[in-house]
Design an enzyme around this catalytic site. Structure first.
Site, PDB file in Angstrom:
ATOM      1  N   LYS A   1       5.403  -9.014  -3.881  1.00 41.02           N
ATOM      2  CA  LYS A   1       4.874  -7.660  -4.087  1.00 41.02           C
ATOM      3  C   LYS A   1       5.321  -6.810  -2.910  1.00 41.02           C
ATOM      4  CE  LYS A   1       2.105  -5.711  -7.147  1.00 41.02           C
ATOM      5  NZ  LYS A   1       1.785  -6.144  -8.526  1.00 41.02           N
TER       6      LYS A   1
ATOM      7  N   ASP B   1       4.407  -0.526 -10.134  1.00 40.12           N
ATOM      8  CA  ASP B   1       2.978  -0.801 -10.019  1.00 40.12           C
ATOM      9  C   ASP B   1       2.350   0.593  -9.839  1.00 40.12           C
ATOM     10  OD1 ASP B   1       1.126  -3.359  -9.593  1.00 40.12           O
ATOM     11  OD2 ASP B   1       0.374  -1.850  -8.216  1.00 40.12           O
TER      12      ASP B   1
HETATM   13  N1  GLU Z   1       3.095  -4.626 -11.199  1.00 38.19           N
HETATM   14  C1  GLU Z   1       2.986  -5.421 -12.402  1.00 38.19           C
HETATM   15  C2  GLU Z   1       2.017  -6.563 -12.170  1.00 38.19           C
HETATM   16  O1  GLU Z   1       1.047  -6.405 -11.461  1.00 38.19           O
HETATM   17  C3  GLU Z   1       4.344  -5.827 -12.959  1.00 38.19           C
HETATM   18  C4  GLU Z   1       5.220  -6.617 -12.050  1.00 38.19           C
HETATM   19  C5  GLU Z   1       6.627  -6.864 -12.582  1.00 38.19           C
HETATM   20  O2  GLU Z   1       6.932  -6.453 -13.705  1.00 38.19           O
HETATM   21  O3  GLU Z   1       7.400  -7.459 -11.838  1.00 38.19           O
HETATM   22  O4  GLU Z   1       2.142  -7.628 -12.704  1.00 38.19           O
END
Ligand code: GLU
Length: 446
Positions: A126, A166
């Site tokens: 992340k 996100d």
């Molecule tokens: N931010 C999204 C999550 O919390 C998607 C992450 C992604 O597609 O890599 O899963």
């Protein structure tokens, strides 16, 4: 057992002082996973959880940029590369003024389990920045994204680390970051997901998290002989996840009563129908307005400033805004009002007290790492399509998403059987853990 758990948490806390969100995510996992490890000879004594809570790599960097007015701005950028046992690091980027290491480590830690549950080969990561896109011009957002990617580019790659969106990072931001990565590398590769449809994006990616939550809720309800059809639904948030959770709930015959943003919530007792939802989507995605404008357009609805919607009586609650938006008293109110199911669309929206209220009640409670995994799952499908240099149809991706959500639900049943009924928190944590732990054991101490 409590002593083992508390000793473990004290050890992690000592190394991660002042990281409350990260500790919250860790304790929620270890409460169910440590008793399982103790009961399994192959995992016991391997310190697998101790290894999992330590990021493989944390990158922090300066993002300096010049705004439209010519002023020099400085933000902080991060990428937390948490675990690559089952695939390259994968997870979104969050742009929000409250972004810090604690929040990104909690999100990256959750992502390990969530990605494992999708059945696709993706590790956990992340990243993001304390940059606030709210109220900024497109030019300022582009300049920030270009500067952010100038540093991030050296750390990521289609087989190494694949960021996505996100909170605060949608198709506009992904576009600017992809453009800058391509310029720096002179390569057109699937290094980000959530791309536009004409340049490598997947159909259904925008819809995936919200649709997936509703598919998961339907799975939970069908397992007890019920369905979402005809039920009243309270949704929080009005961003990407909330919009498509509301859309799918409406399509499946439910009545959506509320949506919200960080200023307050709107309540429409007639239900937010497709046409009204289109108004919200245009308001939020194109006009970048506030949810309270809804009551000007639809005067029969009401707006509640500074409040969350959990006191509105409903049968299903879908928190899709942000972490810790649903507290213990909110959970009590939902239970008192006879809510039957809660599906988390956001990451860790329910705090510790709220989760325990749900687990001690009759409410079917789906933790985000299971119920919101549809987004990253379709990101995994986007990566597969990019590798094949091919794209699947809407129907194909949607079917695949349904199968994945169904499989996640089944994994929760397999590992989450409780005395009286299924504990989805336990099921999701253990099923995710087993997959990653097996890979870590096979790969030795690294
Ligand atoms: N931010 C999204 C999550 O919390 C998607 C992450 C992604 O597609 O890599 O899963």
């Amino acid at each position: 057992m409590d002593t083992i758990i508390n000793n473990f948490l004290s050890e992690v806390e000592a190394r991660n002082r002042h990281q409350p969100e990260f500790m919250q995510a860790v304790s929620e996992v270890v409460e169910t996973v440590i008793p399982y490890i103790v009961s399994q000879k192959i995992y016991y004594g391997q310190n697998i959880l101790l290894r999992m809570v330590e990021p493989e790599r944390v990158i922090s960097f300066r993002v300096a940029w010049v705004d439209e007015a010519g002023e020099i701005r400085v933000n902080r950028g991060y990428r937390v590369e948490m675990n690559s046992a089952i695939g390259p690091y994968k997870g979104g980027l969050r742009f929000h003024p409250n972004v810090n290491l604690s929040i990104l480590k909690f999100l990256a830690f959750e992502q390990i389990f969530k990605n494992a549950l999708t059945t696709l080969p993706m590790g956990g990561g992340k990243g993001g920045s304390d940059f606030d896109p709210k109220g900024k011009s497109d030019i300022d957002v582009m300049r920030f994204c270009q500067s952010f990617m100038t540093e991030l580019a050296r750390h990521i790659g289609p087989n190494r680390d694949i960021p996505a969106g996100d909170i605060g990072v949608g198709s506009r931001e992904i576009g600017y970051m992809f453009g800058q990565y391509k310029r720096l590398r002179n390569e057109f590769t699937g290094v980000l997901t959530g791309k536009g449809l004409t340049w490598g994006g997947s159909l259904i990616r925008s819809e995936a998290t919200g649709y997936g939550v509703v598919y998961f809720i339907e799975n939970m309800l069908q397992n007890v002989g019920q369905s979402i059809q005809g039920k009243t639904v309270v949704v929080s948030g009005s961003g990407n996840v909330a919009q498509y959770a509301a859309e799918k709930a409406i399509i499946m015959g439910a009545k959506v009563l509320t949506m919200s943003d960080s200023s307050g919530y709107i309540f429409d007792q007639d239900g937010i129908n497709q046409e009204k939802l289109q108004y919200i989507m245009d308001l939020k995605n194109n006009k970048r307005g506030r949810i309270k404008q809804y009551v000007k357009q639809y005067p029969k609805a009401s707006y509640y400033d500074g409040q969350t919607p959990w006191n509105v009586p409903c049968q299903i609650a879908i928190p899709c805004a942000t972490q810790n938006e649903l507290l213990e008293n909110d959970a009590k109110a939902l239970i008192k009002n006879q809510c039957i199911a809660v599906g988390e669309g956001a990451n860790m929206p329910s705090n510790h007290g709220a989760i325990h209220q749900f687990l001690n009640s009759k409410v079917l409670f789906a933790p985000g790492k299971a119920s919101n995994a549809g987004g990253v799952a379709v990101s995994g499908l986007e990566m597969a399509q990019n590798s094949l240099r091919f794209s699947w149809t809407r129907e194909q991706v949607n079917e695949r998403l349904k199968v994945i959500m169904n499989d996640i639900h089944q994994s929760c049943l397999d590992y989450g059987q409780g005395e009286k009924r299924v504990n989805y928190v336990k099921g999701a944590n253990i099923a995710g853990f087993v997959k990653v732990a097996d890979a870590m054991l096979a790969q030795g101490v690294v």
